[in-house]
Design a protein around this motif. Structure first.
Motif, short mmCIF file in Angstrom:
data_model
loop_
_atom_site.label_atom_id
_atom_site.label_comp_id
_atom_site.label_asym_id
_atom_site.label_seq_id
_atom_site.Cartn_x
_atom_site.Cartn_y
_atom_site.Cartn_z
N VAL A 60 1.16 -1.80 0.39
CA VAL A 60 -0.01 0.00 0.08
C VAL A 60 1.00 1.79 -0.01
CG1 VAL A 60 -1.42 1.26 1.11
CG2 VAL A 60 -1.88 -1.43 1.17
N GLU A 61 1.37 1.05 0.46
CA GLU A 61 2.58 2.67 1.43
C GLU A 61 3.67 2.61 -0.04
OE1 GLU A 61 4.86 1.56 4.19
OE2 GLU A 61 3.30 2.25 5.85
N LYS A 62 4.56 1.47 -0.71
CA LYS A 62 4.73 1.81 -1.92
C LYS A 62 4.35 1.55 -3.42
CE LYS A 62 7.98 -1.06 -4.78
NZ LYS A 62 9.01 -2.64 -4.95
N ALA A 63 2.73 0.96 -3.40
CA ALA A 63 1.85 2.12 -4.46
C ALA A 63 1.45 3.52 -4.63
CB ALA A 63 0.75 0.47 -4.85
N ALA A 64 1.18 3.48 -3.61
CA ALA A 64 1.03 5.05 -3.11
C ALA A 64 1.70 6.20 -3.51
CB ALA A 64 0.69 5.54 -1.17
N VAL A 65 3.14 6.07 -2.91
CA VAL A 65 4.26 6.66 -3.51
C VAL A 65 4.72 7.04 -4.62
CG1 VAL A 65 6.70 7.47 -3.18
CG2 VAL A 65 5.18 7.45 -0.81
N GLY A 66 4.77 5.50 -5.16
CA GLY A 66 4.82 5.03 -6.56
C GLY A 66 3.94 6.32 -7.11
N GLY A 67 2.64 6.11 -7.20
CA GLY A 67 1.13 6.14 -7.50
C GLY A 67 1.67 8.52 -7.47
N LEU A 68 1.47 8.84 -7.05
CA LEU A 68 2.14 9.66 -7.04
C LEU A 68 2.89 10.55 -7.67
CD1 LEU A 68 1.67 10.86 -3.07
CD2 LEU A 68 0.15 11.50 -4.58
N ALA A 69 4.53 9.83 -7.68
CA ALA A 69 5.39 9.85 -8.29
C ALA A 69 4.98 10.26 -9.34
CB ALA A 69 6.61 8.80 -7.85
N GLU A 70 4.28 9.29 -10.18
CA GLU A 70 3.86 9.03 -11.83
C GLU A 70 2.88 9.58 -12.11
OE1 GLU A 70 5.27 6.92 -13.30
OE2 GLU A 70 5.18 4.69 -12.19
N VAL A 71 2.14 11.28 -10.89
CA VAL A 71 1.74 12.53 -11.47
C VAL A 71 2.43 13.27 -11.91
CG1 VAL A 71 -0.32 13.40 -10.41
CG2 VAL A 71 -0.74 10.69 -10.45
N MET A 93 -0.22 9.24 -18.24
CA MET A 93 0.31 8.90 -16.87
C MET A 93 -0.77 9.41 -15.46
SD MET A 93 2.84 6.85 -16.46
CE MET A 93 1.06 5.66 -18.23
N VAL A 94 -0.73 11.11 -15.78
CA VAL A 94 -1.13 11.62 -15.14
C VAL A 94 -2.29 11.34 -14.40
CG1 VAL A 94 -2.23 14.21 -14.88
CG2 VAL A 94 0.05 13.39 -15.13
N GLU A 95 -3.31 10.62 -16.34
CA GLU A 95 -5.14 10.45 -15.81
C GLU A 95 -4.99 9.66 -15.32
OE1 GLU A 95 -8.20 9.40 -19.07
OE2 GLU A 95 -6.30 10.69 -19.93
#
Length: 202
Positions: A60-71, A93-95
Protein backbone atom coordinates in the motif's frame (compact mmCIF):
# COMPACT_ATOMS: atom_id res chain seq x y z
CA UNK A 1 -46.45 7.53 69.09
CA UNK A 2 -44.13 8.38 66.21
CA UNK A 3 -42.07 5.18 66.42
CA UNK A 4 -44.40 2.91 64.41
CA UNK A 5 -44.37 5.28 61.40
CA UNK A 6 -40.60 5.26 61.03
CA UNK A 7 -40.29 1.65 59.90
CA UNK A 8 -43.10 2.18 57.38
CA UNK A 9 -41.32 5.19 55.87
CA UNK A 10 -38.08 3.23 55.76
CA UNK A 11 -39.79 0.32 54.05
CA UNK A 12 -41.50 2.67 51.56
CA UNK A 13 -38.21 4.43 50.80
CA UNK A 14 -36.45 1.12 50.30
CA UNK A 15 -39.18 -0.08 47.95
CA UNK A 16 -39.04 3.08 45.87
CA UNK A 17 -35.25 2.92 45.77
CA UNK A 18 -35.30 -0.71 44.68
CA UNK A 19 -37.83 0.02 41.94
CA UNK A 20 -35.67 2.89 40.70
CA UNK A 21 -32.57 0.69 40.59
CA UNK A 22 -34.39 -2.02 38.64
CA UNK A 23 -35.68 0.53 36.12
CA UNK A 24 -32.23 2.12 35.76
CA UNK A 25 -30.63 -1.27 35.24
CA UNK A 26 -33.16 -2.14 32.54
CA UNK A 27 -32.59 1.19 30.78
CA UNK A 28 -28.82 0.72 30.94
CA UNK A 29 -29.09 -2.77 29.52
CA UNK A 30 -31.33 -1.53 26.72
CA UNK A 31 -28.97 1.37 25.97
CA UNK A 32 -26.02 -1.00 25.87
CA UNK A 33 -27.74 -3.34 23.46
CA UNK A 34 -28.72 -0.54 21.06
CA UNK A 35 -25.28 1.08 21.06
CA UNK A 36 -23.25 -2.13 20.88
CA UNK A 37 -23.52 -2.47 17.13
CA UNK A 38 -22.04 0.90 16.09
CA UNK A 39 -19.27 0.80 18.66
CA UNK A 40 -18.34 -2.71 17.56
CA UNK A 41 -18.32 -1.61 13.92
CA UNK A 42 -16.08 1.33 14.76
CA UNK A 43 -13.73 -0.94 16.66
CA UNK A 44 -13.48 -3.29 13.70
CA UNK A 45 -12.68 -0.43 11.34
CA UNK A 46 -10.07 1.02 13.65
CA UNK A 47 -8.45 -2.36 14.16
CA UNK A 48 -8.52 -3.29 10.47
CA UNK A 49 -5.30 -1.48 9.64
CA UNK A 50 -3.49 -3.18 12.48
CA UNK A 51 -4.65 -6.57 11.23
CA UNK A 52 -3.11 -6.16 7.76
CA UNK A 53 -0.11 -8.33 7.01
CA UNK A 54 3.18 -6.44 6.83
CA UNK A 55 3.56 -7.32 3.14
CA UNK A 56 0.14 -5.80 2.42
CA UNK A 57 1.01 -2.62 4.32
CA UNK A 58 4.30 -2.37 2.46
CA UNK A 59 2.48 -2.75 -0.87
CA UNK A 60 0.00 0.00 0.00
CA UNK A 61 2.70 2.48 1.02
CA UNK A 62 4.93 1.73 -1.97
CA UNK A 63 2.02 1.90 -4.42
CA UNK A 64 0.82 5.19 -2.94
CA UNK A 65 4.20 6.94 -3.18
CA UNK A 66 4.87 5.43 -6.60
CA UNK A 67 1.48 6.62 -7.84
CA UNK A 68 2.15 10.15 -6.62
CA UNK A 69 5.51 10.12 -8.37
CA UNK A 70 3.98 8.94 -11.66
CA UNK A 71 1.51 11.85 -11.58
CA UNK A 72 4.14 14.48 -10.74
CA UNK A 73 6.62 13.13 -13.30
CA UNK A 74 3.85 12.98 -15.89
CA UNK A 75 3.06 16.65 -15.33
CA UNK A 76 6.75 17.45 -15.73
CA UNK A 77 6.87 15.46 -19.00
CA UNK A 78 3.93 17.47 -20.33
CA UNK A 79 5.84 20.68 -19.62
CA UNK A 80 9.43 19.73 -20.43
CA UNK A 81 9.14 16.97 -23.02
CA UNK A 82 10.33 17.87 -26.51
CA UNK A 83 8.70 14.86 -28.20
CA UNK A 84 4.94 14.72 -28.74
CA UNK A 85 5.03 11.04 -27.79
CA UNK A 86 6.68 11.88 -24.48
CA UNK A 87 4.12 14.59 -23.77
CA UNK A 88 1.26 12.20 -24.61
CA UNK A 89 2.78 9.51 -22.41
CA UNK A 90 3.06 12.01 -19.55
CA UNK A 91 -0.60 12.97 -20.00
CA UNK A 92 -1.63 9.31 -19.84
CA UNK A 93 0.38 8.86 -16.65
CA UNK A 94 -1.37 11.78 -14.97
CA UNK A 95 -4.81 10.54 -15.97
CA UNK A 96 -4.44 6.83 -15.19
CA UNK A 97 -2.38 7.13 -12.01
CA UNK A 98 -4.62 9.85 -10.56
CA UNK A 99 -7.54 7.46 -10.99
CA UNK A 100 -5.62 4.53 -9.49
CA UNK A 101 -4.44 6.71 -6.59
CA UNK A 102 -8.05 7.64 -5.76
CA UNK A 103 -9.10 4.00 -5.82
CA UNK A 104 -6.21 2.99 -3.58
CA UNK A 105 -7.10 5.81 -1.19
CA UNK A 106 -10.65 4.46 -0.84
CA UNK A 107 -9.43 0.91 -0.17
CA UNK A 108 -6.83 2.14 2.34
CA UNK A 109 -9.39 4.33 4.11
CA UNK A 110 -11.67 1.31 4.62
CA UNK A 111 -8.72 -0.40 6.33
CA UNK A 112 -8.02 2.54 8.62
CA UNK A 113 -4.81 3.42 6.75
CA UNK A 114 -3.79 7.00 5.92
CA UNK A 115 -1.72 7.17 2.75
CA UNK A 116 1.34 9.42 2.34
CA UNK A 117 0.52 12.68 0.59
CA UNK A 118 4.00 13.65 -0.58
CA UNK A 119 6.98 12.01 -2.23
CA UNK A 120 9.72 10.28 -0.27
CA UNK A 121 13.38 11.36 -0.44
CA UNK A 122 14.19 8.90 -3.23
CA UNK A 123 11.52 10.22 -5.59
CA UNK A 124 12.18 13.86 -4.68
CA UNK A 125 15.83 13.39 -5.63
CA UNK A 126 14.81 11.84 -8.94
CA UNK A 127 12.44 14.75 -9.63
CA UNK A 128 15.18 17.27 -8.89
CA UNK A 129 17.52 15.59 -11.38
CA UNK A 130 14.82 15.49 -14.07
CA UNK A 131 14.00 19.13 -13.48
CA UNK A 132 17.54 20.11 -14.51
CA UNK A 133 17.25 18.35 -17.87
CA UNK A 134 15.61 19.65 -21.03
CA UNK A 135 14.80 18.74 -24.62
CA UNK A 136 15.85 15.35 -25.97
CA UNK A 137 18.01 14.75 -22.90
CA UNK A 138 14.93 14.99 -20.68
CA UNK A 139 12.94 12.74 -23.02
CA UNK A 140 15.53 9.96 -22.87
CA UNK A 141 16.03 10.16 -19.10
CA UNK A 142 12.29 10.26 -18.42
CA UNK A 143 11.47 7.31 -20.67
CA UNK A 144 14.38 5.25 -19.32
CA UNK A 145 12.98 5.82 -15.84
CA UNK A 146 9.41 5.01 -16.91
CA UNK A 147 10.44 1.67 -18.44
CA UNK A 148 12.36 0.63 -15.32
CA UNK A 149 9.64 1.96 -13.01
CA UNK A 150 6.80 0.16 -14.76
CA UNK A 151 8.70 -3.12 -14.90
CA UNK A 152 8.90 -2.91 -11.11
CA UNK A 153 5.25 -1.84 -10.83
CA UNK A 154 4.05 -4.77 -12.91
CA UNK A 155 6.09 -7.20 -10.79
CA UNK A 156 4.82 -5.71 -7.50
CA UNK A 157 1.16 -5.63 -8.55
CA UNK A 158 1.33 -9.14 -10.02
CA UNK A 159 2.75 -10.44 -6.74
CA UNK A 160 0.05 -8.66 -4.72
CA UNK A 161 -2.73 -9.93 -7.01
CA UNK A 162 -1.49 -13.51 -6.68
CA UNK A 163 -0.30 -13.76 -3.09
CA UNK A 164 -1.63 -10.76 -1.12
CA UNK A 165 -3.41 -11.56 2.14
CA UNK A 166 -6.10 -8.86 2.04
CA UNK A 167 -8.86 -9.60 -0.49
CA UNK A 168 -9.62 -5.92 -1.24
CA UNK A 169 -5.97 -5.11 -1.94
CA UNK A 170 -5.67 -8.23 -4.10
CA UNK A 171 -8.70 -7.09 -6.11
CA UNK A 172 -7.24 -3.57 -6.50
CA UNK A 173 -3.91 -4.97 -7.69
CA UNK A 174 -5.59 -7.35 -10.15
CA UNK A 175 -7.78 -4.54 -11.52
CA UNK A 176 -4.86 -2.12 -11.93
CA UNK A 177 -2.34 -4.62 -13.34
CA UNK A 178 -3.57 -4.56 -16.99
CA UNK A 179 -3.26 -0.75 -17.05
CA UNK A 180 0.30 -0.95 -15.75
CA UNK A 181 1.15 -3.58 -18.36
CA UNK A 182 -0.19 -1.21 -21.04
CA UNK A 183 1.94 1.57 -19.56
CA UNK A 184 5.04 -0.63 -19.77
CA UNK A 185 4.42 -1.38 -23.45
CA UNK A 186 3.83 2.32 -24.16
CA UNK A 187 6.96 3.27 -22.23
CA UNK A 188 9.07 0.76 -24.15
CA UNK A 189 7.78 1.89 -27.57
CA UNK A 190 8.16 5.57 -26.65
CA UNK A 191 11.66 4.95 -25.34
CA UNK A 192 12.56 3.20 -28.61
CA UNK A 193 11.18 6.13 -30.60
CA UNK A 194 13.15 8.64 -28.51
CA UNK A 195 16.38 6.68 -28.86
CA UNK A 196 15.67 6.20 -32.58
CA UNK A 197 15.40 9.93 -33.07
CA UNK A 198 18.70 10.32 -31.23
CA UNK A 199 20.39 7.85 -33.60
CA UNK A 200 18.84 9.54 -36.62
CA UNK A 201 20.16 12.92 -35.52
CA UNK A 202 23.77 11.68 -35.46
Amino acid sequence: MSHPTVPRLSILSASVGLAFLVAASAATAQGTSTSASPSTATGMKAGAGASLASADKSFVEKAAVGGLAEVEMGKMAQQKGSSDQVKQFGSRMVEDHSKANDELKQVASSKGITLPTELDAKHKSKMDKMQKLSGAQFDRAYMDDMVADHKQDVADFKKQANSGKDSDLKAFAAKTLPTLEDHLKMAQSTEAAVKGSKSASR
